[in-house]
Scaffold this active site. Structure first.
Site, mmCIF file in Angstrom:
data_model
loop_
_atom_site.group_PDB
_atom_site.id
_atom_site.type_symbol
_atom_site.label_atom_id
_atom_site.label_comp_id
_atom_site.label_asym_id
_atom_site.label_seq_id
_atom_site.Cartn_x
_atom_site.Cartn_y
_atom_site.Cartn_z
ATOM 1 N N LYS A 173 0.862 -1.183 0.000
ATOM 2 C CA LYS A 173 0.000 0.000 0.000
ATOM 3 C C LYS A 173 0.897 1.231 0.000
ATOM 4 C CE LYS A 173 -1.869 2.789 2.752
ATOM 5 N NZ LYS A 173 -1.713 4.022 1.949
ATOM 6 N N GLU A 184 9.154 15.911 15.241
ATOM 7 C CA GLU A 184 9.550 15.865 13.839
ATOM 8 C C GLU A 184 8.706 16.855 13.020
ATOM 9 O OE1 GLU A 184 8.685 12.325 11.480
ATOM 10 O OE2 GLU A 184 10.738 12.434 10.720
#
Ligand code: ADP
Length: 504
Positions: A189, A397
């Site tokens: 995917k 992040e």
């Protein structure tokens, strides 16, 4: 619409793709579709199915059937040869695959064109490993040494690979090459932002290589499709690259079913600069480590931990480099910085820049969208100073071209700052004192540590995270081991099995 020409390989028209299962395109069971946009100007040039449970089920079923039909049991040289063919196809179709990737993720063509050669080497490296999946004879002492014990390594079966948008075909190779070499079959995917490259790649493999049908399947979709895959009861192994947040979800779903899972997650990489460093090299290393790919790299060197004596020079050098960066259409070979991949990502980066400001950091350079560019996805390279390692911008992040500069006064403090993070994907140390470099490298808590360089990656070297940056390794022999399980076989050599019970 845009002044951008549709790529000739797409016939100049928007294409509605199907999913790729069991060796060919099949219609998805769902009517839900996702748009694929060129990030530079937002042109929608393709749509793909947002696959549901039935699609996932058919892809996993195809992978299971291909596994049982003998992919695992074929001669290792057969798998080797197919992997070599895959490598050749990646090189032969390099221009088209690079172009498709640029259309999906908006990264520079000059960057993406460098990838196919590296991707091909991943397939070639694991092609050779297909011939060396070896067990061992173990010196057990059972029955006074009269037992032979040997191990063999078996594939798991059906592997699900879930990948992000930033380097889609490279990160696919990191999983697919070792998984296939080991004899597994695969359901992929790709990110909802970069599904077409994967579909086209699957198509090319089935047109031009001897890869059996069902060994590599692609289901497109967003998080729901990912969740269907991680929850599917007939999946034997999960391999995921993405954010730590989603990785945690994947890990939870996998734990429910006790499925082995490798996770390559985010980072908050520290680049540690000592006063003896060659400043020119170190500043280049810092800029090269955060501004390419518009900062959308797991290992981006987003924290610069710099000795106070060279702090100002380093900041000045970074600003100098940032100022010269040329924005533009990713297909323009002179462009040096492209947009980020999609709007939510842009908003996230801008939100962090605002947060940094409100936490007391100074935006030394950048911090906003540059003027006179189409769309709303460009962000200037951004340098934050007056920052502490406790600020959220230094802990989370950002995944954009944003670097936070944090000063230190001695080696112990540098290490404390560098390691005071939840993440541990990468770290670098810059110093002309090699003893210091090795001492610091030993103490840095990260899966990859660089000395006087940064962001080097090779198929031959293991890559992965300490702490919240992940579980498992990609690349090297460790990367192959992720797709193999060990069986111990015991053989009696004594010719006698005495009863443990008294005769009646
Ligand atoms: P990023 O691409 O920002 O690193 P994510 O971690 O959200 O972002 O996505 C990485 C991949 O994980 C994508 O292919 C995405 O569709 C997929 N994904 C997102 N949510 C889930 C989930 N709950 N389960 C499985 N896969 C998911």
């Amino acid at each position: 619409m845009s002044d951008f020409d549709m790529p000739p390989e797409l016939g100049g028209e928007k294409v509605d793709y199907d999913i790729f299962v069991d060796g060919g395109y099949v219609r998805s069971d769902t009517n839900e579709r996702l748009d694929v946009k060129f990030p530079y100007d937002g042109t929608i040039w393709a749509t793909v199915p947002d696959s549901g449970a039935a699609d996932v089920d058919s892809a996993v079923g195809a992978a299971r059937a291909a596994f049982e039909a003998g992919w695992a049991d074929c001669l290792p040289s057969t798998r080797r040869d197919v992997l070599h063919e895959i490598a050749d196809i990646v090189e032969e179709y390099a221009a088209e695959l690079s172009r498709l990737t640029v259309l999906e993720n908006g990264r520079l063509i000059s960057e993406m064109e460098r990838y196919p050669a590296a991707i091909a080497e991943w397939y070639r490296y694991y092609a050779s490993h297909a011939m060396h999946i070896e067990g061992k004879v173990v010196p057990v002492e059972n029955k006074g040494g009269d037992m032979l014990n040997y191990t063999r390594k078996d594939p798991y079966g059906v592997v699900v690979g879930i990948t992000p948008w930033n380097s889609p075909l490279l990160l696919t190779a990191w999983k697919l090459a070792p998984a296939l070499a080991a004899g597994n079959t695969f359901v992929h995917k790709p990110s909802e932002h970069t599904p077409v490259g994967a579909l086209r790649f699957a198509e090319l493999l089935h047109e031009h290589t001897a890869l059996p049908d069902g060994v590599y399947n692609v289901v497109t979709g967003a998080s729901g499709t990912g969740a269907e895959l991680t929850e599917h009861k007939d999946v034997d192994k999960l391999a995921f690259t993405g954010s730590a947040e989603t990785g945690r979800e994947v890990g939870k779903q996998a734990a429910e079913r006790l499925v082995p899972t490798s996770l390559e997650l985010g980072g908050k990489t520290a680049q540690v600069l000592f006063p003896s460093t060659d400043l020119e090299d170190a500043i280049n290393g810092v800029a090269n480590g955060i501004f390419p790919a518009t900062g959308q790299m797991c290992q981006a060197g987003s924290r610069v931990v710099v000795h106070e004596d060279i702090h100002d020079e380093v900041v000045e050098g970074l600003v100098d480099r940032a100022e010269t960066i040329k924005f533009g259409n990713p297909f323009d070979r002179d462009a040096e910085m492209a947009p980020v991949a999609f709007r939510e990502q842009w908003e996230k980066v801008i939100k962090y820049i605002e947060l940094g400001r409100s936490e007391g950091a100074t935006i030394e350079y950048g911090g906003k969208q540059p003027a006179d560019l189409p769309g709303q996805l460009f962000i200037m390279p951004t340098i934050m100073t007056d920052a502490s390692n406790q600020m959220q911008v230094a802990r989370e992040e950002i995944f954009g071209p944003v670097v936070t500069v944090i000063p230190f006064s001695n080696e112990a403090e540098a290490l404390e700052i560098a390691n005071d993070t939840d993440y541990g994907l990468g770290a670098s140390v810059w110093s002309e004192d090699m003893r210091q470099c090795i001492r610091v490298a030993d103490e840095l808590e990260a899966g990859s540590v660089y000395i006087n360089e940064f962001l080097q990656v090779s198929h031959a070297s293991p890559y992965g995270g300490y702490k919240d940056s992940g579980i498992g390794r990609e690349g090297g022999e460790e990367g192959l081991d992720e797709y193999l399980q060990t069986k111990a076989v015991w053989i009696d050599l004594s010719g006698e099995v005495p009863s443990r019970f008294q005769p009646r």
